[in-house]
Design an enzyme around this catalytic site. Structure first.
Site, PDB file in Angstrom:
ATOM      1  N   PHE A 149      -9.199  24.439  15.585  1.00 47.63           N
ATOM      2  CA  PHE A 149      -8.452  25.526  14.935  1.00 47.63           C
ATOM      3  C   PHE A 149      -6.999  25.165  14.667  1.00 47.63           C
ATOM      4  O   PHE A 149      -6.346  25.770  13.822  1.00 47.63           O
ATOM      5  CB  PHE A 149      -8.504  26.796  15.804  1.00 47.63           C
ATOM      6  CG  PHE A 149      -7.523  26.786  16.957  1.00 47.63           C
ATOM      7  CD1 PHE A 149      -6.208  27.182  16.770  1.00 47.63           C
ATOM      8  CD2 PHE A 149      -7.899  26.353  18.223  1.00 47.63           C
ATOM      9  CE1 PHE A 149      -5.286  27.145  17.815  1.00 47.63           C
ATOM     10  CE2 PHE A 149      -7.000  26.313  19.272  1.00 47.63           C
ATOM     11  CZ  PHE A 149      -5.686  26.713  19.060  1.00 47.63           C
ATOM     12  N   ARG A 177     -12.253  30.062  13.834  1.00 51.31           N
ATOM     13  CA  ARG A 177     -11.111  30.965  14.081  1.00 51.31           C
ATOM     14  C   ARG A 177     -10.183  31.067  12.868  1.00 51.31           C
ATOM     15  O   ARG A 177      -9.542  32.082  12.655  1.00 51.31           O
ATOM     16  CB  ARG A 177     -10.299  30.470  15.276  1.00 51.31           C
ATOM     17  CG  ARG A 177     -11.132  30.356  16.534  1.00 51.31           C
ATOM     18  CD  ARG A 177     -10.228  30.213  17.745  1.00 51.31           C
ATOM     19  NE  ARG A 177     -10.956  29.759  18.907  1.00 51.31           N
ATOM     20  CZ  ARG A 177     -11.864  30.466  19.565  1.00 51.31           C
ATOM     21  NH1 ARG A 177     -12.165  31.685  19.169  1.00 51.31           N
ATOM     22  NH2 ARG A 177     -12.471  29.961  20.618  1.00 51.31           N
ATOM     23  N   CYS A 281      -2.168  18.849  19.380  1.00 48.96           N
ATOM     24  CA  CYS A 281      -2.703  17.806  20.264  1.00 48.96           C
ATOM     25  C   CYS A 281      -1.619  16.803  20.624  1.00 48.96           C
ATOM     26  O   CYS A 281      -1.770  16.026  21.552  1.00 48.96           O
ATOM     27  CB  CYS A 281      -3.856  17.097  19.587  1.00 48.96           C
ATOM     28  SG  CYS A 281      -3.349  16.305  18.069  1.00 48.96           S
TER      29      CYS A 281
END
Ligand code: NAD
Length: 498
Positions: A149, A177, A281
């Site tokens: 997402f 999402r 990330c």
């Protein structure tokens, strides 16, 4: 209420069931749309469409593929604002941050525009008398991308431009999402002249993913998401005989040495930790303060964390938006409570933050924890929220050992004035992407992106040269033209050079 549909064979396509999932506006907490959930039959329809398209697309010239990529790049520029607003409305990140992800994704399209050069093969003249050898790479067939997402445009863009420009056809299964960016990109490809069926989107969750992993018509799977799902995808798809690249979660450390410009380092760490509400990330989630850097660094981090403006992603001046779900807020805030109970100092506490006019939004504020230890849950788990944990150590080697012992190895950074320290760090650290005075070292598209250890399952990073290798396989051709060269009598022994 609007239902976001699949995109198969060049058109919006209703699925075989009416099953849907909610899509929220995280800044208001309201459900703003529903997204269709693909069944195995819907996935099969997408694979069939992509397989039919592969027959002609894999025969298209490099020139045609390059022209489509140039046109697609231009459309991404012209529609950047519109796409950024779509992302912001479903993800919650600021519109400027969403623009940033589109620009970084577009760089992969730019790399794909130049694949003619990258795809040149090797040629060896006269390996034996009258014999030459050359190699070339061919596309795999139908390939799939399963994406998280947190970058609804950029992460798929790490995959599909390379896959398509090398002659494959592609099925994207974006996060349920924030699914709308995928359909918007599909329409841009159509307008760029990409033939129907070359780029398809199926929406859904686990059922859609499993159908892709098991489908015999899918040759390769690219996955980006959390480590447990990366591991699962890797195992299931490789046992079905597919080529798999699977990028997982992260816990990124930034080491700050006492000789660094601490004010500047604190600014970069603050932006790296709280940008996109920590849902990157490559977010900086741990600051490793070495020796005397500690107190001054924490003071600067505290000051800067308190200056972060939290609000809806489409409001001017917002630095940080909401998290993706209410459950994420609860998870992050519980982790902060646990860390405090386990002995961490909560220097800045973002728990319970309410944004005026957006009381039901999924907000939590920037949080700064000091004196975190590696035994604490807040250190050990990926929080994926706006929490920066400061761990104090005495030496650079202690910092390196700490990072190397962490199961994740996505990104890391070192802040220092010392070239020798930086060289030592980059050689000894067991992490795939390293920044020297650069907090979020996302490689350019002509390099490849991927971590080490639990941040990458399997062995293939995405985009750049590794991406080209992943989406193609080589052929090596050994050629002799007997009339043109010395005649050689056919023999039954294994051919050797002479
Ligand atoms: P996620 O793993 O929950 O979901 C990723 C994808 O897998 C989604 O498309 C989702 O629908 C699907 N999925 C979820 N559960 C599944 C299941 N049980 N079986 C099959 N498929 C399933 O990840 P997320 O929450 O969307 O994204 C955040 C995570 O992604 C973080 O861990 C973050 O670090 C990671 N991430 C990593 C990188 C990287 O480059 N290494 C980049 C972006 C995000």
């Amino acid at each position: 209420m609007k239902t976001i549909q699949h995109w198969i064979a060049g058109a919006r396509t209703e699925g075989s069931t009416t099953d849907t999932a909610p899509v929220f506006n995280p800044a208001t907490g309201h459900e703003q749309a529903r997204v269709a959930l693909a069944t195995p039959a819907d996935v099969d329809a997408a694979v069939q469409a992509a397989a039919r398209a592969f027959e002609t697309w894999s025969e298209s010239s490099l020139a045609q593929r390059t022209q489509v990529m140039f046109a697609f790049r231009q459309l991404l520029i012209e529609h950047e604002e519109e796409l950024a607003r779509i992302i912001s409305a479903e993800h919650g990140k600021t519109v400027d941050d969403a623009r940033g992800e589109i620009v970084r994704g577009r760089e992969v399209v730019e790399y794909a525009c130049g694949l003619g050069d990258v795809l040149k093969g090797n040629f060896s003249d006269q390996v034996s008398r009258g014999v030459d050898v050359h190699d070339f790479r061919q596309p795999l067939g139908v390939v799939a991308g399963i994406t998280p997402f947190n970058f609804p445009a950029m992460v798929p863009l790490w995959m599909h431009p390379i896959a398509i420009a090398t002659g494959n056809t592609f099925i994207l299964k974006p996060s349920e999402r924030d699914p709308s960016a995928a359909d918007f990109v599909a329409d841009l490809y159509r307008r760029a002249g990409l033939p129907d069926g070359v780029f398809n989107v199926v929406h859904g969750g686990k059922d859609a993913v499993d159908a892709l992993l098991d489908h015999p018509g899918v040759e390769a799977v690219s996955f980006v998401g959390s480590t447990p799902i990366a591991r699962y995808v890797h195992e299931r798809a490789t046992s079905a005989g597919k080529r798999v690249q699977a990028l997982g979660g992260a816990k990124n450390h930034a080491v700050v040495l006492p000789d660094a410009d601490l004010e500047s380092a604190a600014g970069h760490l603050t932006a790296g930790a709280y940008g996109s509400a920590g849902e990157r990330c490559m977010a900086v989630s741990v600051a490793v303060a070495v020796g005397a850097a500690g107190d001054e660094l924490v003071a600067a981090l505290e000051r800067k964390a308190r200056e972060v403006k939290v609000g809806p992603g489409d409001a001017p001046g917002t630095d940080m938006g909401p998290l993706i779900t209410e459950a994420s807020v609860e998870r992050v805030e519980n982790a902060v409570t646990d860390a405090a109970q386990q002995g961490a100092t909560v220097v800045v506490d973002g728990r319970g933050l309410k944004v005026d006019g957006h009381e039901n939004g999924f907000f939590t504020g920037p949080t700064l924890l000091d004196r975190v230890t590696t035994a604490m849950d807040a250190y050990r788990t990926e929080l994926f929220g706006p929490v920066l944990a400061v761990v104090r150590v005495d030496t650079l080697d202690e910092a390196i050992a700490l990072i190397n012992a962490n199961p994740y190895g996505n990104g890391t950074a070192l802040f220092t004035d010392s070239g020798a320290a930086a060289r030592h760090f980059q050689r000894k650290i067991r992490v795939g992407m390293i920044g020297v005075n650069v907090p979020v070292p996302v490689p350019m598209s002509y390099y490849s992106f991927g971590g080490w250890k639990d941040s990458l399952i399997g062995d293939s990073p995405v985009h750049g040269p590794e991406g080209v290798r992943f989406y193609t396989r080589p052929k090596v051709v050994t050629t002799r033209w007997p009339r043109a060269a010395q005649q050689v009598t056919a023999g039954f022994t294994f051919p050797t050079s002479s």
